[in-house]
Design a protein around this motif. Structure first.
Motif, short mmCIF file in Angstrom:
data_model
loop_
_atom_site.label_atom_id
_atom_site.label_comp_id
_atom_site.label_asym_id
_atom_site.label_seq_id
_atom_site.Cartn_x
_atom_site.Cartn_y
_atom_site.Cartn_z
N ARG A 55 -39.85 -8.23 32.47
CA ARG A 55 -40.22 -9.52 31.81
C ARG A 55 -41.92 -9.42 31.60
NH1 ARG A 55 -38.36 -15.72 33.06
NH2 ARG A 55 -36.32 -14.57 32.94
N ASP A 73 -34.05 -7.27 32.04
CA ASP A 73 -34.69 -8.44 31.65
C ASP A 73 -35.99 -8.18 30.86
OD1 ASP A 73 -35.80 -10.81 31.54
OD2 ASP A 73 -35.82 -11.36 33.41
N GLN A 75 -37.47 -10.31 28.69
CA GLN A 75 -37.88 -11.52 28.22
C GLN A 75 -39.55 -11.37 27.95
OE1 GLN A 75 -36.57 -15.28 29.70
NE2 GLN A 75 -38.49 -16.28 29.48
#
Length: 229
Positions: A55, A73, A75
């Motif tokens: 992230r 992940d 993001q």
């Protein structure tokens, strides 16, 4: 893998690739926390990053060809100009990910959450977006060639001046209109995107794959892949 060992691990990975596995070791950061990590321009081709927390990581110009990123992940990560050919990002959590001018050839994004993703000027060839959520994603000026979108979701998705083909005229996708999800065909999706300036066509089923046209926006030369010695 502690952050302090990452440069050594990357160097070992480069040796592993250059010696066909005789020396060094394949990089495996499965499930580890690399949030916010600076991985700009590294050679991470064929690395294992399954479920890794990336992230907000900086992966601009990084070579991730063939990398395993299933369920990672990503993001708000920045993969501008990254090489993602044949990479597995299926099921990736990639809200707000930046893939500006990224190279996605035979890349697996099946079921990925690409809500708000920046795919502007990206190069997608036989990319699998089946089941992906492209709500509020930006595909402006992207080049798409035989991209698979069955079961994908399109809600306020921008595709201005995107060019190329999506697979299968009758393939079902979800188009959200005035907040109401509606199942439409790829042909109907293309017609709707054309209203926003997209220049896409349907790739007919069982037809020969045409030669891809040159990419209008090659990867950012300011962030080329870097080999770690």
């Amino acid at each position: 893998m502690p952050d302090s060992t990452l440069p050594d691990a990357v160097a070992a990975h480069v040796r592993w690739r250059s010696t066909d596995g005789r020396e060094g070791a394949r990089l495996d950061t499965t499930g580890l926390d690399l949030a916010g990590a600076d991985l700009v321009g590294l050679d991470l081709a064929d690395a294992v990053l399954v479920g890794a927390n990336l992230r907000g990581a900086d992966l601009r110009g990084t070579d991730l060809f063939g990398a395993a990123l299933h369920g990672a992940d990503l993001q708000d990560a920045d993969l501008s100009g990254a090489q993602l050919g044949k990479a597995d990002l299926s099921g990736a959590r990639a809200r707000g990910v930046r893939l500006h001018r990224a190279r996605l050839v035979r890349t697996d994004l099946d079921g990925a959450d690409l809500t708000g993703a920046d795919l502007s000027r990206a190069y997608l060839v036989k990319t699998d977006l089946s089941g992906a959520d492209l709500s509020s994603a930006d595909l402006s000026e992207a080049d798409l060639h035989l991209v698979f979108v069955a079961g994908s979701t399109w809600d306020s998705t921008s595709a201005r001046d995107s060019r190329g083909t999506l697979a299968g005229p009758d393939v079902p996708v979800t188009l959200v209109l005035s907040g109401a999800p509606t199942q439409v065909t790829v042909a109907e999706l293309i017609a709707r995107l054309a209203e926003g300036g997209a220049r896409l066509e349907v790739h007919p089923e069982r037809s020969a794959v045409p030669e891809t046209t040159p990419w209008r926006w090659p990867a950012d030369p300011d962030h080329p892949a870097v080999t770690v010695q």
